[in-house]
Design a protein around this motif. Structure first.
Motif, short mmCIF file in Angstrom:
data_model
loop_
_atom_site.label_atom_id
_atom_site.label_comp_id
_atom_site.label_asym_id
_atom_site.label_seq_id
_atom_site.Cartn_x
_atom_site.Cartn_y
_atom_site.Cartn_z
N MET A 1 -96.38 67.70 3.14
CA MET A 1 -96.32 69.11 2.72
C MET A 1 -94.89 69.46 2.31
SD MET A 1 -98.88 71.26 5.26
CE MET A 1 -98.39 70.55 6.83
N LYS A 2 -94.80 70.36 1.35
CA LYS A 2 -93.49 70.80 0.87
C LYS A 2 -93.07 72.07 1.60
CE LYS A 2 -93.76 68.92 -3.82
NZ LYS A 2 -93.65 69.23 -5.28
N ILE A 3 -91.81 72.08 2.05
CA ILE A 3 -91.25 73.25 2.74
C ILE A 3 -90.12 73.83 1.89
CG2 ILE A 3 -90.07 74.12 4.79
CD1 ILE A 3 -91.26 71.85 6.39
N ALA A 4 -90.19 75.12 1.63
CA ALA A 4 -89.06 75.86 1.05
C ALA A 4 -88.45 76.67 2.18
CB ALA A 4 -89.53 76.77 -0.07
N PHE A 5 -87.22 76.32 2.55
CA PHE A 5 -86.58 76.90 3.74
C PHE A 5 -85.36 77.70 3.28
CE2 PHE A 5 -86.49 76.27 8.43
CZ PHE A 5 -85.38 77.05 8.72
N TYR A 6 -85.35 79.00 3.57
CA TYR A 6 -84.25 79.89 3.19
C TYR A 6 -83.47 80.26 4.45
CZ TYR A 6 -86.78 80.16 -1.21
OH TYR A 6 -87.41 79.85 -2.39
N GLY A 7 -82.25 79.69 4.59
CA GLY A 7 -81.46 79.90 5.80
C GLY A 7 -80.00 80.17 5.50
N SER A 8 -79.20 80.23 6.53
CA SER A 8 -77.78 80.55 6.38
C SER A 8 -77.01 79.41 5.72
CB SER A 8 -77.16 80.89 7.75
OG SER A 8 -77.44 79.86 8.69
N SER A 9 -76.99 78.23 6.36
CA SER A 9 -76.35 77.08 5.75
C SER A 9 -76.74 75.82 6.49
CB SER A 9 -74.82 77.22 5.75
OG SER A 9 -74.21 76.08 5.14
N LEU A 10 -77.03 74.79 5.72
CA LEU A 10 -77.24 73.45 6.26
C LEU A 10 -75.96 72.64 6.16
CD1 LEU A 10 -79.83 71.79 7.27
CD2 LEU A 10 -79.73 70.70 5.03
N LEU A 11 -75.14 72.95 5.15
CA LEU A 11 -73.97 72.14 4.85
C LEU A 11 -72.73 72.52 5.64
CD1 LEU A 11 -74.28 71.98 0.95
CD2 LEU A 11 -75.14 70.35 2.64
N SER A 12 -72.72 73.72 6.20
CA SER A 12 -71.52 74.21 6.87
C SER A 12 -71.86 74.86 8.20
CB SER A 12 -70.80 75.22 5.98
OG SER A 12 -69.68 75.77 6.66
N ALA A 13 -71.13 74.46 9.23
CA ALA A 13 -71.27 75.08 10.55
C ALA A 13 -70.24 76.19 10.75
CB ALA A 13 -71.10 74.02 11.65
N TYR A 14 -69.50 76.52 9.68
CA TYR A 14 -68.45 77.52 9.78
C TYR A 14 -69.07 78.91 9.95
CZ TYR A 14 -64.08 79.93 8.54
OH TYR A 14 -62.96 80.73 8.54
N TRP A 15 -68.79 79.57 11.08
CA TRP A 15 -69.41 80.85 11.41
C TRP A 15 -70.93 80.77 11.21
CZ3 TRP A 15 -67.08 84.39 14.21
CH2 TRP A 15 -65.67 84.47 14.18
N ASN A 16 -71.50 79.70 11.69
CA ASN A 16 -72.93 79.44 11.45
C ASN A 16 -73.48 78.62 12.61
OD1 ASN A 16 -75.46 79.15 10.19
ND2 ASN A 16 -74.79 77.27 9.17
N GLY A 17 -73.81 79.30 13.69
CA GLY A 17 -74.28 78.60 14.89
C GLY A 17 -75.61 77.91 14.74
#
Length: 364
Positions: A1-17
């Motif tokens: 199944m295909k998931i479209a996931f809209y979130g804060s950031s996968l690439l950066s943990a900067y101010w992103n817990g």
């Protein structure tokens, strides 16, 4: 199944817990065969502070912090079987929720994934017209990274069809035992950004014990603390990149977890730091919150403090031998019961059950 996931950031943990949670869970879902696209806005200087490269297990789409760019990526939800809007994306969250769910195909599974349920629920409690509160009836699922029955019950009372906690966990590929690093040598280390919902508890559980134990060394990592008055025996090292978390956790005699006030009040909300520390084999001291025993056994796999005096007492009597024993037991427990592979199995079961229900309804 295909998931479209809209979130804060996968690439950066900067101010992103939420970064560790996203990475561990989505990689584990990809290993189960899910085709994932992650959409993140270029805001809060996160792209300037990336700590991983785009992974091969997920297509990452970074979009400008403009409404035009938001609407363009939201339209891509039409390609997915599962459409996820996470909490706390950080740019036009309400508009993004509306645009993404409007673009989703009728047969797609529509999900709100809450990575800060106590805060979200508090907002909805005082705002009957809250956009998420209005949208809940049209969504198939609410998934949360913590909260237990209090959060499940609250979401259902607001009209959610179903709410399932998919808890934080350990990704042993990224968080694991490491050699000690002299930069992080201390009796007690704490890693956490300075946030309004946490600062008073940091004063109580970290700064106060440091003042009580001037002969011991304390280590503070995280952004925003540079102008915070603190005892002289606290060394502040600023932002600690994700790649250095293992050394930060493995080097001090013990490390401290301090929940945000809303998380502690709700309970059943282990932070990613809990599993990161346990995964590194650290001796973890945590503030008390209801449900801790579901994840780690107090006294054997974790030490629990109800206030700063408790932290000071625990630390004053903690031998290196006992700290090592607790860290070893915690590592064994999380590897056995609390990996993201386990959490992905839970999420996969939920997705497949909802998909089967949809198929049965369509056949009637």
């Amino acid at each position: 199944m295909k998931i479209a996931f809209y979130g804060s950031s996968l690439l950066s943990a900067y101010w992103n817990g939420a970064a560790t949670y996203y990475r561990g869970l989505l990689r584990a879902l990809a290993e189960k065969g899910y085709d994932i696209a992650f959409y993140e806005p270029d805001v809060y200087d996160r792209q300037k502070n990336r700590d991983i490269d785009p992974p091969d297990w997920c297509r990452v789409v970074v979009y400008d912090g403009t409404v035009e760019a938001l609407r363009k990526v939201a339209a891509e939800a039409a390609k997915a079987d599962i459409v996820v809007k996470a909490s706390g994306v950080g740019f036009e969250d309400d508009l993004l929720l509306a645009e993404v769910m409007a673009a989703a195909r009728p047969q797609a599974i529509k999900v709100f994934w809450d990575v800060d349920a106590p805060a979200t629920l508090a907002e909805m409690q005082v705002a009957p017209g809250h956009p998420l509160r209005r949208a809940l009836a049209s969504l198939d699922l609410v998934l949360t990274y913590g909260g237990g029955e209090p959060v499940v019950g609250a979401y259902r009372s607001f009209g959610a069809a179903e709410c399932v906690p998919i808890y934080n966990a350990l990704d042993p590929q990224t968080h694991h035992p490491a050699l000690p690093d002299p930069r992080y040598a201390a009796d007690l280390g704490f890693l956490g950004n300075r946030l309004p919902d946490r600062e008073a508890r940091v004063e109580e559980f970290f700064l106060d014990p440091a003042a009580r134990l001037p002969e011991q060394k304390f280590l503070l990592g995280g952004s925003g603390w540079q102008d915070k008055p603190m005892p002289a025996n606290i060394a502040y090292v600023g932002h600690v990149p994700t790649g250095a978390h293992n050394a930060f956790n493995a080097t001090p005699k013990a490390v401290l977890n301090i929940s945000r006030a809303s998380m502690a009040a709700n309970g059943f909300s282990p932070a990613t730091r809990v599993f990161e520390a346990a995964g590194a084999g650290a001796c973890l001291i945590t503030d008390y919150w209801e449900g801790i025993e579901l994840f780690l056994s107090p006294d054997d796999e974790v030490l629990v403090a109800r206030d700063g005096a408790d932290v000071a007492e625990i630390l004053a009597g903690l031998t290196s031998e006992r700290a090592e024993s607790i860290g070893k037991a915690a590592l064994e427990r999380v590897l056995a019961d609390h990996t993201y592979a386990r959490r992905a199995e839970e999420a996969d079961r939920v997705f497949r059950r909802v998909a089967e229900q949809r198929a049965m309804e369509a056949a009637e």
